[in-house]
Scaffold this motif. Structure first.
Motif, mmCIF file in Angstrom:
data_model
loop_
_atom_site.group_PDB
_atom_site.id
_atom_site.type_symbol
_atom_site.label_atom_id
_atom_site.label_comp_id
_atom_site.label_asym_id
_atom_site.label_seq_id
_atom_site.Cartn_x
_atom_site.Cartn_y
_atom_site.Cartn_z
ATOM 1 N N LEU A 48 26.827 16.410 -12.115
ATOM 2 C CA LEU A 48 27.367 16.128 -13.443
ATOM 3 C C LEU A 48 28.288 14.905 -13.413
ATOM 4 C CD1 LEU A 48 28.130 19.767 -14.571
ATOM 5 C CD2 LEU A 48 26.379 18.276 -15.516
ATOM 6 N N PHE A 49 29.105 14.800 -12.385
ATOM 7 C CA PHE A 49 29.998 13.657 -12.240
ATOM 8 C C PHE A 49 29.199 12.352 -12.205
ATOM 9 C CE2 PHE A 49 31.850 10.524 -9.349
ATOM 10 C CZ PHE A 49 33.068 10.277 -9.957
ATOM 11 N N ALA A 50 28.162 12.309 -11.362
ATOM 12 C CA ALA A 50 27.367 11.090 -11.229
ATOM 13 C C ALA A 50 26.651 10.762 -12.536
ATOM 14 C CB ALA A 50 26.356 11.254 -10.088
ATOM 15 N N SER A 51 26.122 11.774 -13.191
ATOM 16 C CA SER A 51 25.362 11.546 -14.426
ATOM 17 C C SER A 51 26.272 11.077 -15.557
ATOM 18 C CB SER A 51 24.628 12.824 -14.826
ATOM 19 O OG SER A 51 23.767 13.252 -13.791
ATOM 20 N N MET A 52 27.437 11.708 -15.700
ATOM 21 C CA MET A 52 28.364 11.303 -16.752
ATOM 22 C C MET A 52 28.933 9.908 -16.481
ATOM 23 S SD MET A 52 28.364 13.701 -18.955
ATOM 24 C CE MET A 52 26.727 14.266 -18.495
ATOM 25 N N ALA A 53 29.170 9.581 -15.213
ATOM 26 C CA ALA A 53 29.728 8.278 -14.872
ATOM 27 C C ALA A 53 28.770 7.151 -15.239
ATOM 28 C CB ALA A 53 30.066 8.225 -13.379
ATOM 29 N N ARG A 54 27.461 7.429 -15.185
ATOM 30 C CA ARG A 54 26.451 6.389 -15.427
ATOM 31 C C ARG A 54 25.856 6.448 -16.826
ATOM 32 N NH1 ARG A 54 24.058 8.105 -9.606
ATOM 33 N NH2 ARG A 54 25.186 6.610 -8.307
ATOM 34 N N LEU A 55 26.268 7.394 -17.630
ATOM 35 C CA LEU A 55 25.700 7.562 -18.966
ATOM 36 C C LEU A 55 26.202 6.471 -19.902
ATOM 37 C CD1 LEU A 55 23.933 9.585 -20.635
ATOM 38 C CD2 LEU A 55 26.066 10.690 -21.302
ATOM 39 N N ASP A 56 25.297 5.975 -20.746
ATOM 40 C CA ASP A 56 25.687 4.991 -21.763
ATOM 41 C C ASP A 56 26.334 5.740 -22.927
ATOM 42 O OD1 ASP A 56 25.959 3.055 -23.677
ATOM 43 O OD2 ASP A 56 23.984 2.170 -23.377
ATOM 44 N N LEU A 57 27.647 5.774 -22.931
ATOM 45 C CA LEU A 57 28.370 6.565 -23.929
ATOM 46 C C LEU A 57 28.184 6.020 -25.339
ATOM 47 C CD1 LEU A 57 31.746 7.133 -22.021
ATOM 48 C CD2 LEU A 57 29.726 8.602 -22.068
ATOM 49 N N GLY A 58 27.884 4.751 -25.440
ATOM 50 C CA GLY A 58 27.783 4.140 -26.761
ATOM 51 C C GLY A 58 26.494 4.455 -27.492
ATOM 52 N N THR A 59 25.440 4.821 -26.750
ATOM 53 C CA THR A 59 24.144 5.025 -27.406
ATOM 54 C C THR A 59 23.622 6.453 -27.333
ATOM 55 O OG1 THR A 59 22.948 4.409 -25.376
ATOM 56 C CG2 THR A 59 23.472 2.642 -26.933
ATOM 57 N N GLU A 60 24.028 7.231 -26.350
ATOM 58 C CA GLU A 60 23.387 8.536 -26.137
ATOM 59 C C GLU A 60 24.017 9.678 -26.926
ATOM 60 O OE1 GLU A 60 20.548 9.002 -24.958
ATOM 61 O OE2 GLU A 60 20.380 6.899 -24.393
ATOM 62 N N PHE A 61 25.271 9.540 -27.359
ATOM 63 C CA PHE A 61 25.891 10.619 -28.134
ATOM 64 C C PHE A 61 25.533 10.428 -29.619
ATOM 65 C CE2 PHE A 61 28.229 10.880 -24.228
ATOM 66 C CZ PHE A 61 28.449 12.234 -24.073
ATOM 67 N N ARG A 62 24.237 10.645 -29.920
ATOM 68 C CA ARG A 62 23.717 10.432 -31.270
ATOM 69 C C ARG A 62 23.952 11.671 -32.124
ATOM 70 N NH1 ARG A 62 17.911 9.303 -29.250
ATOM 71 N NH2 ARG A 62 18.779 10.351 -27.438
ATOM 72 N N PRO A 63 24.466 11.501 -33.332
ATOM 73 C CA PRO A 63 24.722 12.666 -34.186
ATOM 74 C C PRO A 63 23.479 13.520 -34.426
ATOM 75 C CG PRO A 63 25.835 10.730 -35.069
ATOM 76 C CD PRO A 63 24.988 10.256 -33.938
ATOM 77 N N ALA A 64 22.327 12.890 -34.675
ATOM 78 C CA ALA A 64 21.115 13.667 -34.963
ATOM 79 C C ALA A 64 20.750 14.557 -33.787
ATOM 80 C CB ALA A 64 19.956 12.730 -35.306
ATOM 81 N N LEU A 65 20.867 14.042 -32.567
ATOM 82 C CA LEU A 65 20.552 14.807 -31.359
ATOM 83 C C LEU A 65 21.465 16.018 -31.226
ATOM 84 C CD1 LEU A 65 19.187 14.938 -28.434
ATOM 85 C CD2 LEU A 65 21.177 13.633 -27.683
ATOM 86 N N LEU A 66 22.776 15.783 -31.341
ATOM 87 C CA LEU A 66 23.754 16.845 -31.131
ATOM 88 C C LEU A 66 23.754 17.858 -32.275
ATOM 89 C CD1 LEU A 66 26.650 14.651 -29.708
ATOM 90 C CD2 LEU A 66 24.971 16.006 -28.441
ATOM 91 N N ILE A 67 23.598 17.376 -33.509
ATOM 92 C CA ILE A 67 23.564 18.294 -34.654
ATOM 93 C C ILE A 67 22.353 19.211 -34.558
ATOM 94 C CG2 ILE A 67 23.200 18.415 -37.156
ATOM 95 C CD1 ILE A 67 24.917 15.854 -37.374
ATOM 96 N N ALA A 68 21.182 18.649 -34.222
ATOM 97 C CA ALA A 68 19.970 19.457 -34.135
ATOM 98 C C ALA A 68 20.107 20.539 -33.065
ATOM 99 C CB ALA A 68 18.766 18.565 -33.839
ATOM 100 N N PHE A 69 20.567 20.148 -31.879
ATOM 101 C CA PHE A 69 20.661 21.119 -30.783
ATOM 102 C C PHE A 69 21.714 22.187 -31.058
ATOM 103 C CE2 PHE A 69 22.559 22.772 -26.931
ATOM 104 C CZ PHE A 69 21.440 23.223 -26.240
ATOM 105 N N TYR A 70 22.925 21.756 -31.439
ATOM 106 C CA TYR A 70 24.021 22.719 -31.548
ATOM 107 C C TYR A 70 23.949 23.568 -32.815
ATOM 108 C CZ TYR A 70 26.068 21.056 -27.285
ATOM 109 O OH TYR A 70 26.268 20.762 -25.954
ATOM 110 N N THR A 71 23.327 23.067 -33.867
ATOM 111 C CA THR A 71 23.086 23.938 -35.024
ATOM 112 C C THR A 71 22.135 25.056 -34.633
ATOM 113 O OG1 THR A 71 23.426 22.114 -36.578
ATOM 114 C CG2 THR A 71 22.242 24.033 -37.394
#
Length: 314
Positions: A48-71
């Motif tokens: 998790l540390f390695a994956s979060m460190a390399r994640l593109d925070l600006g593009t991957e935290f998309r509202p549609a993605l998170l709203i669909a999954f967490y709803t």
């Protein structure tokens, strides 16, 4: 049919091998516990540390993605809680624990390898965005709901209950791995450069995470074999394997979620409850038999349900 044998079966064969050697007494309970402690407390947090460190925070935290999954996740919780309360007349703490079983998908140990085998390593960014919020958000919600349920009539303040929930969440190794990875991501964006040897060591530990955890999961599933409460277990499996991905797929379509995001959201939502669902129930001594049996039966049945969802997805 090829997806069943090339994508799904290898993952479940590793789980099945862990189950088999535990059943035959070739891998003791203490060995399973030690392996899972290594995986959950060290190897998986490193992943998790390695994956979060390399994640593109600006593009991957998309509202549609998170709203669909967490709803979808919270709809599954609400259905599980309501079923436990109104169909099966379970005590209030049991209702929260059963709802949590329906809420908490096995996003990491199954969602990551199956998405990677189905769509490639480049398809995992959406999974990591979901996982970054998964344990912190859902543990906080579950612990808070349980603490408020248990605190009724005891005089505990809202602030005291919330502080207890938050302190419990931030001490878990998975959450620590996520938070440290996000902190490293921000530091690297600010110009910090870590030596190659550091990342080589992190990646070496991270590569051990999924094989060790899947093998150990087989031993854990052997330990918690099904016992009774089959109607409640069937309801939990239905919520986790059908309702959650169905709501996610529907909302993703309405919100115009792109193909890569839809794959990550729906495949992750289609995962069965993880062993953490049992651990949550065990901590509070509520609905432990339902939780353990749902994890086992849901994992077995998901071989077919995941195959169906992979066939539906673009």
């Amino acid at each position: 049919m090829s997806a069943l044998f090339t994508t799904i079966l290898p993952v479940f064969l590793v789980i099945g091998f862990g189950y088999l050697v535990s059943w035959r007494g070739l891998f003791s309970e203490s060995a399973v516990d030690g392996l899972m402690r290594f995986a959950q407390n060290f190897a998986v947090p490193a992943l998790l540390f390695a994956s979060m460190a390399r994640l593109d925070l600006g593009t991957e935290f998309r509202p549609a993605l998170l709203i669909a999954f967490y709803t979808g996740a919270f709809c599954s919780y609400a259905a599980g809680w309501a079923g436990a309360r109104f169909l099966f007349n379970r005590p209030a703490p049991d209702c929260v624990a059963i709802g949590f079983v329906c809420l908490f998908s096995n996003t990491l140990l199954l969602g990551i390898p199956i998405t990677e085998r189905a769509f490639g390593a480049q398809a995992l960014d959406g999974n990591w965005a979901i996982i970054a919020l998964h344990s912190p958000a859902l543990y906080t919600f579950g612990i808070t709901a349980m603490e408020f349920t248990r605190a009724r009539g005891t005089g505990l303040s809202v602030g005291g209950v919330a502080l207890r929930a938050l302190s419990g969440v931030i001490r878990t190794p998975l959450v620590i791995g996520i938070l440290c990875g996000l902190a490293m991501n921000l530091l690297m964006q600010a110009g910090l450069v870590m030596p190659e040897g550091f990342w080589a060591a992190v990646d070496m530990l991270a590569r051990a995470a999924l094989p060790a955890a899947l093998f150990g999961l087989g031993g854990i599933l052997y330990r918690y074999r099904p016992e009774g409460d089959m109607a409640t277990i069937a309801m939990c499996c239905g919520c986790a394997l059908l309702l959650h991905p169905l709501v996610t797929f529907g909302l993703g379509s309405v919100l115009g979620l792109d193909v890569a995001g839809m794959r990550s959201a729906v495949v992750t939502a289609a995962m069965p409850p993880g062993i953490n669902a049992y651990l949550f129930a065990n901590i509070y001594g509520s609905a432990r038999r339902v939780a353990a049996s749902t994890v086992l039966i849901g994992t077995a049945v998901s071989v077919i349900s995941i195959w169906v969802w992979l066939a539906i997805l673009p």
